[in-house]
Write a protein that holds these residues in place. Structure first.
Motif: not given
Length: 424
Positions: A376-380, A382-387, A396-402
């Motif tokens: 029920g939460l977007h990944m960022d 919880v993990y925005k700074d880590v990502i 890591l590579v971002q593909k949109g929000k994935d």
């Protein structure tokens, strides 16, 4: 009308067969030798466990079954038939379920394969590890490469159209040339799936004793005092030969060579039409291992047999590991509590961490939409700074929000995974 109202929950089954002809020198799995009577008694109890468990999972549909070990192919083939009959009597097994059995080429007699097929097994996993007989001898394997070739041919003749081959890189003394030779020989056979793992030296194994400490030490009979009950207290064959074997062991493959072997694996298999869909797993189109994908994507799984692990509805538990205790349990519905022992309810934080660890093992990475569906939460959120930090470092590579691991991220995946541990 809600189309999902009557839909059963997906469930995966793992069945542990702990028996093998001889324990490999690198193996720390719960496995040991046993005579036919012990094997038969164990299989009887295993079927009782399956029957007692079935009523608790009436709302589930089994999508995959994995019979592993140990070496399931050491059993008489009729035992596999009885096992599959017990599973189908107690669980709703999907018509298109993926059903895998692990086999060692040294124990896979041709007469066993048609029995497996008749029992509904549609996927075979062959542990060859290497195409070099010297490397197989060093690992303590009971087969030579020629045995594997015969087993593979017999499996094709028996009608198996979905075969996995297990390979191992980083074997002591292995060279880039010998690893390339192994890969090319296996590619020529065109199996549908190839699992290529790098050797991990585990404590409590002959490899661990030799390579993991300040120097080799001779194992004694007393070292077997803590062996699983039901295993002979007499030394394994390799223990008798231990001093002589140690004298000839080559050094471990260095880290840089091991990394080069990993990249060579991806390159050669990709050229041959295999997609690397997980850190160590490669498959032809349409032949990804559904059972393993279930583990990595959070599908509930239930384990049978000694030491088998389960995770259902966010609850994790493991079976009694001692075969004598296991055999003595009355596996009625109430008896399952004693079998499973303590049950750990995963916290929301732990579920998020595992979602990331396991999902990032896959080449496609972690889907933000799946994270939202699960928590029920977007990944960022919880993990925005880590990502952000890992993307900046090129891990890591971002593909949109994935997100997904880069090639370098794959090389140091454990370091990346540790970044997703949330504050305790």
């Amino acid at each position: 009308m809600d189309k999902n109202k009557n839909k059963k929950k997906s469930l995966e089954l793992y069945v542990h067969i702990p028996f093998c002809e001889r324990k490999c020198l690198y193996c720390d799995f719960l496995s040991f030798r046993a005579d036919r009577d012990v094997q038969a008694e164990y299989m009887d109890q295993l079927r009782c466990e399956i029957a007692a468990s079935g009523p608790w999972y009436a709302e589930h549909q089994v999508e995959t079954v994995f019979i592993g070990g140990g070496t399931p192919s050491v059993l008489e083939p009729e035992q596999i038939t009885l096992l599959m009959q017990a599973i189908r009597r107690s669980f709703a097994v999907a018509e298109d379920a993926e059903i895998t059995i692990e086999a060692n080429p040294g124990t896979l007699l041709s007469k066993k394969l048609p029995v497996y097929r008749a029992a509904g097994i549609n996927r075979l996993s062959l542990g060859v590890q290497s195409a070099c007989d010297e490397e197989l001898k060093l690992l303590g394997r009971i087969h030579i490469y020629e045995d594997f070739l015969k087993a593979f041919q017999n499996a094709r003749m028996a009608g198996f159209t979905n075969i996995n081959v297990d390979l191992m890189s980083g074997i002591p003394g292995q060279t880039m040339s010998s690893w390339r030779n192994t890969l090319r020989k296996i590619i020529m056979l065109k199996p549908e799936h190839i699992s290529a793992y790098s050797l991990i030296v585990e404590d409590g194994t002959p490899f661990g004793d030799h390579y993991g400490y300040d120097g080799p030490r001779k194992r004694t009979r007393g070292d077997l005092a803590g062996a699983p009950a039901g295993r002979s207290t007499e030394p394994e064959d390799w223990l008798d030969e231990w001093p002589d074997i140690l004298d000839g062991w080559p050094p471990l493959v260095d880290e840089e060579t091991d990394r080069q072997m990993y990249h060579l694996t991806k390159s050669l298999l990709e050229e041959a039409g295999y997609e690397r869909y997980e850190i160590s797993n490669h498959a032809k189109r349409g032949y990804h291992c559904r059972h393993n994908i279930g583990y990595w994507t959070g599908v509930d799984y239930l384990g049978f047999g000694i030491g088998a692990s389960s995770c259902v509805d966010g609850c994790r538990f493991s079976n009694e590991p001692d075969i004598q205790v296991y055999q003595e349990l009355d596996l009625s519905l109430d008896g399952l509590d004693r079998l499973h022992g303590d049950i750990h309810v995963l916290s929301r934080r732990e579920q998020m961490e595992e979602f990331m660890f396991l999902g990032l093992r896959m080449s496609k990475g972690v889907s933000n939409a799946a994270f939202v569906e699960a928590f029920g939460l977007h990944m960022d959120m919880v993990y925005k700074d880590v990502i952000g930090k890992l993307v900046e470092k090129g891990l890591l590579v971002q593909k949109g929000k994935d997100i997904a691991l880069t090639e370098w991220g794959m090389d140091v995946s454990n370091r990346v995974f540790s970044e997703f541990l949330l504050d305790r």
